[in-house]
Every structure is written in C-alpha cells, then in structure tokens.
Design a protein around this motif. Structure first.
Motif, short mmCIF file in Angstrom:
data_model
loop_
_atom_site.label_atom_id
_atom_site.label_comp_id
_atom_site.label_asym_id
_atom_site.label_seq_id
_atom_site.Cartn_x
_atom_site.Cartn_y
_atom_site.Cartn_z
N PRO A 64 -54.14 -2.40 -5.37
CA PRO A 64 -54.26 -3.25 -6.56
C PRO A 64 -54.63 -4.70 -6.21
O PRO A 64 -55.39 -5.33 -6.95
CB PRO A 64 -52.86 -3.18 -7.18
CG PRO A 64 -52.32 -1.85 -6.75
CD PRO A 64 -52.85 -1.66 -5.36
N PHE A 85 -55.97 -4.00 -15.91
CA PHE A 85 -54.87 -3.52 -15.09
C PHE A 85 -53.85 -2.83 -15.98
O PHE A 85 -53.37 -3.43 -16.95
CB PHE A 85 -54.19 -4.68 -14.35
CG PHE A 85 -54.82 -5.03 -13.05
CD1 PHE A 85 -54.23 -4.69 -11.85
CD2 PHE A 85 -56.03 -5.71 -13.01
CE1 PHE A 85 -54.82 -5.00 -10.63
CE2 PHE A 85 -56.63 -6.04 -11.82
CZ PHE A 85 -56.02 -5.68 -10.62
N GLU A 129 -50.37 -0.61 -12.18
CA GLU A 129 -51.12 -1.44 -11.23
C GLU A 129 -50.56 -2.86 -11.18
O GLU A 129 -50.43 -3.46 -10.10
CB GLU A 129 -52.60 -1.47 -11.62
CG GLU A 129 -53.32 -0.16 -11.37
CD GLU A 129 -54.76 -0.20 -11.87
OE1 GLU A 129 -55.64 0.36 -11.19
OE2 GLU A 129 -55.00 -0.80 -12.94
#
Length: 204
Positions: free
Chosen positions: A21, A71, A75
């Motif tokens: 991430p 996101f 994440e």
C-alpha cells in the motif's frame, strides 16, 4: 510528451502493480506530478486536527479521501499499521513523508541542498519572497513589463511552483524543496544531467 507527463504516466501504471500500500500511495502521488507529494503533505497537516504533527487512523483516512485517492479501508489500515511500528496509534508526519519521497543518491541530494541554501539567504530554513528577491529578478518578466502582474505577483507564483496547489502560503521549507526535486529526480535517470540541470537553474 514532457518529463513530468512521462512521470505521471509511468507512475499511474506502476501504481496498478504496486506490491505494498505504501508503494501504491507513492506512485499515485507521483501520478499527480512533481508536486503530488507536497500537496498531500499539506492535506496531512490540514487533517492533523489537534496539531500534534501526527495522524491517527481516522485522520489518515480523511487525508486519503480528501485527496481523492482510491484506497479501500483495508489498504488505508495497512498503510497506517506499516508506519505505526511502535503501536502508539499515530504516525509521525516527517517519517510518513520520508517513506513516500523517492530516494535521491548523495550526489543529487547535495546539489538540491546547495540550491536551497543559496535561496535561503536569511538562513532560517524557509524560503520567502524576500529571499527570492535576492536571486530572482522579476523586473524583466514580460507580464511585469506589460503591467499584467507586479514583481511580487511573479515571485509569489515562482514560489508556488515548489508548493503545489494546496494551501500555498508564500513560504517554501527545505522539506518542500526536496520533495519537489525528488519528483523531478524520479523522472531523470542520468545523475550528471540532473546535477547539471540544477546548477544551471540556480547558477551554482
């Protein structure tokens, strides 16, 4: 296609193949151009509601959302947990941006720091309009000569180049200067070319 456009395109493609991430976040910010990381840094500070210079999980999610980054909750949690290694429930601003900033080797970093110190005539670690006036003459700028802009307008716009587009305050810190050039560095493979570019730009 210019270098910044190439950086945007390459970073957008790399974001889809990122293995972590944090790596995905770095590439998504670089896909915004040279100032992407700086702009996100300002949102980080805006989201820092208690002025602690750290972000909680909720504040990080807010910053990601406000910047329009794709996101999901898992994440975002992974980004937060990978940085909150001491499990304090918060992440430090400087450490966070250091993780995002593309690395520059010693040679590149040295010339960037040399350029900043030349600009920062007062030596206070922040470049302001007064500092820039000492090294950048705006009197001959076409828009000044035409009366469309004042010299101060031109200098403010010049500083804004290093500030991105979020909460421009007419001041450039050393970190912001480095963040700007780390984006440019990412788009230039040749060390000698990068160093020459800065030396010519700042007459070092």
């Amino acid at each position: 296609m210019g270098q910044e456009d190439e950086l945007r395109a390459a970073s957008e493609a790399a974001a889809g193949e990122a293995e972590t991430p944090i790596e995905k976040l770095r590439y998504l910010l670089l896909a915004r151009g040279y100032t992407g990381i700086m702009q996100f840094g300002r949102l980080f500070r805006i989201a820092d509601d208690d002025d602690s210079f750290t972000l909680s999980m909720d504040e990080l999610r807010e910053a990601l959302q406000n910047f329009g980054l794709d996101f999901n909750e898992e994440e975002a949690n992974d980004v937060f947990n990978s940085l909150d290694q001491d499990h304090t429930g918060s992440i430090n601003y400087n450490e966070f941006l250091a993780q995002l900033r593309p690395e520059m080797n010693d040679e590149r970093m040295a010339v960037v720091e040399e350029a900043f110190h030349k600009l920062d005539e007062s030596g206070d670690g922040v470049v302001t309009l007064e500092d820039v006036k000492g090294v950048y003459d705006a009197s001959g700028h076409p828009k000044v000569l035409d009366g469309e802009m004042t010299e101060e307008d031109v200098l403010t716009k010049f500083l804004g180049r290093f500030e991105g587009t979020t909460k421009v305050d007419g001041k450039v810190s050393k970190d912001e200067f480095i963040e700007y050039y780390s984006g440019i560095s990412k788009s230039i493979d040749n060390d000698e070319y990068f160093v020459d570019l800065l030396k010519k730009s700042w007459r070092l």
